[in-house]
Design an enzyme around this catalytic site. Structure first.
Site, PDB file in Angstrom:
ATOM      1  CD  GLU A  91      -2.309   1.175   2.926  1.00 50.71           C
ATOM      2  OE1 GLU A  91      -2.879   2.195   3.330  1.00 50.71           O
ATOM      3  OE2 GLU A  91      -2.235   0.117   3.584  1.00 50.71           O
ATOM      4  CD  GLU A 123      -2.931   7.354   5.516  1.00 52.40           C
ATOM      5  OE1 GLU A 123      -3.777   6.492   5.825  1.00 52.40           O
ATOM      6  OE2 GLU A 123      -1.759   7.347   5.942  1.00 52.40           O
ATOM      7  CG  HIS A 145       1.788   0.997   4.681  1.00 53.69           C
ATOM      8  ND1 HIS A 145       1.762   0.871   6.055  1.00 53.69           N
ATOM      9  CD2 HIS A 145       1.207   2.190   4.409  1.00 53.69           C
ATOM     10  CE1 HIS A 145       1.198   1.944   6.595  1.00 53.69           C
ATOM     11  NE2 HIS A 145       0.856   2.760   5.613  1.00 53.69           N
ATOM     12  CG  ASP A 202      -1.377   5.037   3.107  1.00 50.60           C
ATOM     13  OD1 ASP A 202      -2.286   4.538   2.420  1.00 50.60           O
ATOM     14  OD2 ASP A 202      -1.050   4.594   4.218  1.00 50.60           O
TER      15      ASP A 202
END
Length: 433
Positions: free
Chosen positions: A206, A211, A222, A208
């Site tokens: 993942e 955010e 991640h 991001d």
């Protein structure tokens, strides 16, 4: 002030045997994005589709709900496989039910519409195919307006109906995983009337990209042991939804840059260097060691453009940690300075994240609240039992008693975020310096 907007890239799996309903037509909102080269950018026709978790799930033989509130119908869904046979995902009314509005290159998400809370949408290549981005040696750019976000093989449904979500938290709140219902072991949530946790989770690498709310932001990588989607079992999934956070095969913490957490309290927010009271352009560059799309990921770099000014990401102000981008040295030093478990390195860090980017990821745009940690990990002191002055604990100005979804949903139902001008291309091709 607690609402959060999330923009991330995640690899989305192909489900195996999910049914599609015919009670509601599925007409996806159109959304234009741009593919860039050194010579300029050209429009690409796309659309957005809402995730299966938000959709109506009913019997294939009629309109009886398979899932009501946070509970499965025991007759239609006595087990995972039977549920997938008996139940269908149906079309969506994007504007009236979910508060999703798209026009040209702009997508607006409203936090609460009627009884619905939040949304999660995928960028589509066509009506039944997710748009896949391979971002090594590329940059991903978008405009965002967060000023209205307070801070307090047999697959019949597939991409068309928003199946296949996964991330590094190995979420267990998904209703369907790999074409099966997530019925076995399902426990309704004690504080979310619409959600629960099942016996399976869905894992993948993942990224991001965004955010954020109006006072705090983070960009986080991640990696996982397997970059592609895998289904996990119970608490062995690890992540947010399991009793043992690091039991799984993904890095649930990741390596992140949150300017406030890295010691710069004046960089991001209303009236600050990056002023969240007005729209901004967010550029994320995925730089490889040899400057090619087949090289090893070496750096993830963030740049902002606002009011004609290019703004470099703020540099770390934490003793022992230098730099303003995600790379191996930065991540190792950050974990040591903050006393965090270095699961990022355990799953091959930058090269592990690069495997996910090379394989291809799907763009996910969402607006949500957090029933597990009140999103304090973004903009408060977290963990809440740690000393606020310890390195890495302070992440924003919100109090540790803030962010409760019940408060957010009642006080800020009309909060919204607008994403626009999505562009993908070689390094330096998507914005003007």
């Amino acid at each position: 002030m607690q609402q959060r907007a999330l923009l991330l890239s995640a690899l989305v799996a192909v489900a195996q045997a999910q049914q599609a309903g015919t009670q509601k037509s599925e007409t996806k909102p159109s959304l234009t994005w741009q593919k860039c080269t050194a010579s300029g950018c050209t429009d690409q026709s796309g659309s957005v589709g809402i995730d299966a978790n938000w959709r109506w799930v009913h019997s294939t033989s009629g309109s009886t709900n398979c899932y009501t509130g946070n509970t499965w119908d025991a007759t239609l869904c006595p087990d995972d496989e039977t549920c997938a046979t008996n139940c269908a995902l149906d079309g969506a009314d994007y504007s009236s039910t979910y508060g999703v509005e798209a026009s040209g290159e702009s997508l607006s998400l409203t936090f609460k519409t009627g009884s619905n809370v939040g949304s999660r949408l995928f960028l589509m290549e066509d009506d039944s195919t997710y748009q896949i981005f391979k971002l090594l040696n590329q940059e991903f750019t978008f405009d965002v307006d967060v000023s209205a976000l307070p801070a307090y093989e047999n697959n019949k449904a597939g991409a068309k109906y928003g199946t296949g979500y996964c991330d590094a938290q190995c979420p267990r709140d998904l209703k369907f995983i790999n074409g099966q219902g997530n019925v076995d072991g399902w426990e309704p949530s004690s504080n979310d009337a619409n959600a629960g946790v099942g016996g399976h989770g869905s894992c993948c690498a993942e990224m991001d990209i965004w955010e954020a709310n109006s006072i705090s932001t983070a960009v986080t990588a991640h990696p996982c042991k397997e970059a592609g989607q895998t289904m996990c079992e119970g608490d062995n999934c690890g992540g947010t939804y399991s009793s043992t956070r690091y039991a799984g095969t993904c890095d649930p913490d990741g390596c992140d840059i949150n300017p406030y957490r890295m010691g710069n309290e004046s960089f991001y927010g209303p009236g600050k260097t990056v002023d969240t009271s007005s729209k901004m352009t967010v550029v994320t560059q995925f730089i490889t060691s040899d400057g090619t799309a087949t090289g090893t990921l070496s750096e993830i770099k963030r740049i902002y453009v606002q009011n004609g000014k290019v703004i470099a990401n703020s540099a770390s102000d934490i003793t022992g940690v230098t730099g303003n981008s995600i790379n191996s040295d930065f991540c190792t030093a950050q974990k040591e300075a903050f006393g965090d478990q270095d699961v990022f390195a355990q799953y091959n860090g930058m090269s592990g994240m690069g495997e996910g980017l090379e394989q291809g990821m799907v763009l996910v745009m969402s607006l949500w609240d957090d029933h597990y940690a009140n999103m304090l990990w973004l903009d408060s002191n977290y963990p809440t039992d740690a000393t606020a002055t310890d390195p890495g604990v302070a992440r924003g100005t919100c109090g540790t008693d803030s962010g409760k979804p019940s408060d957010v949903e009642s006080a800020s139902a009309d909060a919204k975020v607008v994403f626009s001008n999505i562009k993908v291309g070689p390094i330096g091709s998507t914005y003007s310096s």
